[in-house]
Design an enzyme around this catalytic site. Sequence first.
Site, PDB file in Angstrom:
ATOM      1  N   CYS A 100       0.843  -1.193   0.000  1.00 55.79           N
ATOM      2  CA  CYS A 100       0.000   0.000   0.000  1.00 55.79           C
ATOM      3  C   CYS A 100       0.880   1.246   0.000  1.00 55.79           C
ATOM      4  O   CYS A 100       1.871   1.298   0.732  1.00 55.79           O
ATOM      5  CB  CYS A 100      -0.875  -0.041   1.247  1.00 55.79           C
ATOM      6  SG  CYS A 100      -1.923   1.396   1.471  1.00 55.79           S
ATOM      7  N   HIS A 142      -9.351  -3.908  -0.833  1.00 56.35           N
ATOM      8  CA  HIS A 142      -8.294  -3.155  -0.152  1.00 56.35           C
ATOM      9  C   HIS A 142      -8.695  -1.682  -0.026  1.00 56.35           C
ATOM     10  O   HIS A 142      -8.581  -1.079   1.051  1.00 56.35           O
ATOM     11  CB  HIS A 142      -6.994  -3.299  -0.952  1.00 56.35           C
ATOM     12  CG  HIS A 142      -5.836  -2.551  -0.385  1.00 56.35           C
ATOM     13  ND1 HIS A 142      -4.795  -3.169   0.260  1.00 56.35           N
ATOM     14  CD2 HIS A 142      -5.538  -1.217  -0.392  1.00 56.35           C
ATOM     15  CE1 HIS A 142      -3.918  -2.252   0.640  1.00 56.35           C
ATOM     16  NE2 HIS A 142      -4.343  -1.064   0.250  1.00 56.35           N
ATOM     17  N   GLU A 143      -9.192  -1.110  -1.122  1.00 57.14           N
ATOM     18  CA  GLU A 143      -9.582   0.309  -1.102  1.00 57.14           C
ATOM     19  C   GLU A 143     -10.828   0.546  -0.256  1.00 57.14           C
ATOM     20  O   GLU A 143     -10.929   1.565   0.434  1.00 57.14           O
ATOM     21  CB  GLU A 143      -9.788   0.825  -2.531  1.00 57.14           C
ATOM     22  CG  GLU A 143      -8.569   0.705  -3.430  1.00 57.14           C
ATOM     23  CD  GLU A 143      -7.276   1.252  -2.842  1.00 57.14           C
ATOM     24  OE1 GLU A 143      -7.309   2.228  -2.066  1.00 57.14           O
ATOM     25  OE2 GLU A 143      -6.211   0.687  -3.157  1.00 57.14           O
ATOM     26  N   HIS A 146      -9.880   1.026   3.240  1.00 55.59           N
ATOM     27  CA  HIS A 146      -9.373   2.377   3.518  1.00 55.59           C
ATOM     28  C   HIS A 146     -10.513   3.330   3.870  1.00 55.59           C
ATOM     29  O   HIS A 146     -10.363   4.187   4.733  1.00 55.59           O
ATOM     30  CB  HIS A 146      -8.621   2.939   2.305  1.00 55.59           C
ATOM     31  CG  HIS A 146      -7.186   2.567   2.261  1.00 55.59           C
ATOM     32  ND1 HIS A 146      -6.269   2.928   3.234  1.00 55.59           N
ATOM     33  CD2 HIS A 146      -6.475   1.861   1.341  1.00 55.59           C
ATOM     34  CE1 HIS A 146      -5.087   2.463   2.924  1.00 55.59           C
ATOM     35  NE2 HIS A 146      -5.174   1.808   1.777  1.00 55.59           N
TER      36      HIS A 146
END
Length: 192
Positions: A100, A142-143, A146
């Site tokens: 990342c 993954h995003e 966030h």
Amino acid sequence: MEIIRKTIENDEAYLRLISKPVSFENEEYKKEIKLLETFCMETECFALAAVQIGIPKRIIYLKNTTLDVPLNDIAYNESKVMINPVVLERKGLTKYWEACLSCLDNMGLVSRPYEMLVKYYDVNGIEHVETFKGFEATVLSHELDHLDGVLHMDIAEQVLNMPKEERKVFRKRHPYEIISKDCDYDKAIKQM
């Protein structure tokens, strides 16, 4: 507005904030998306959540969600913007050594769904419901984390500290792994 990448070195508390939904009543979000696009076009990345450059809003920019295109091919750009995304369904199970831009040289072995059904809005406020599979689902997961203040290191089975060039070699020996395409993802994660 200057684009400043947020990292765990100086901005971990900020990166752990839960991003706010975008309001389509104010067109400020279009300027923010332009900043996100500019950063992604100039950076070697698969995708980016807006919070990673100081915009704590529920916006994701997908740049490259395929392993077939070399990551360092900065010119390659799928250019999909997702606003206020919501996961409707998840199934299957994969593992990948994720890295990342915000987490510096920390790479983690993370389990993700193989397939996701996601509702989101585009830059014009039009709603979409779309299925994402395989590595594309991994990148999106993954995003999405966030946006909720979760870093891949938080959910990794194992974390290694490894510079980018070493990661590229390591991933050739430890590639993206599909464990199941149709198992109950939530049940599989609880059993792990």
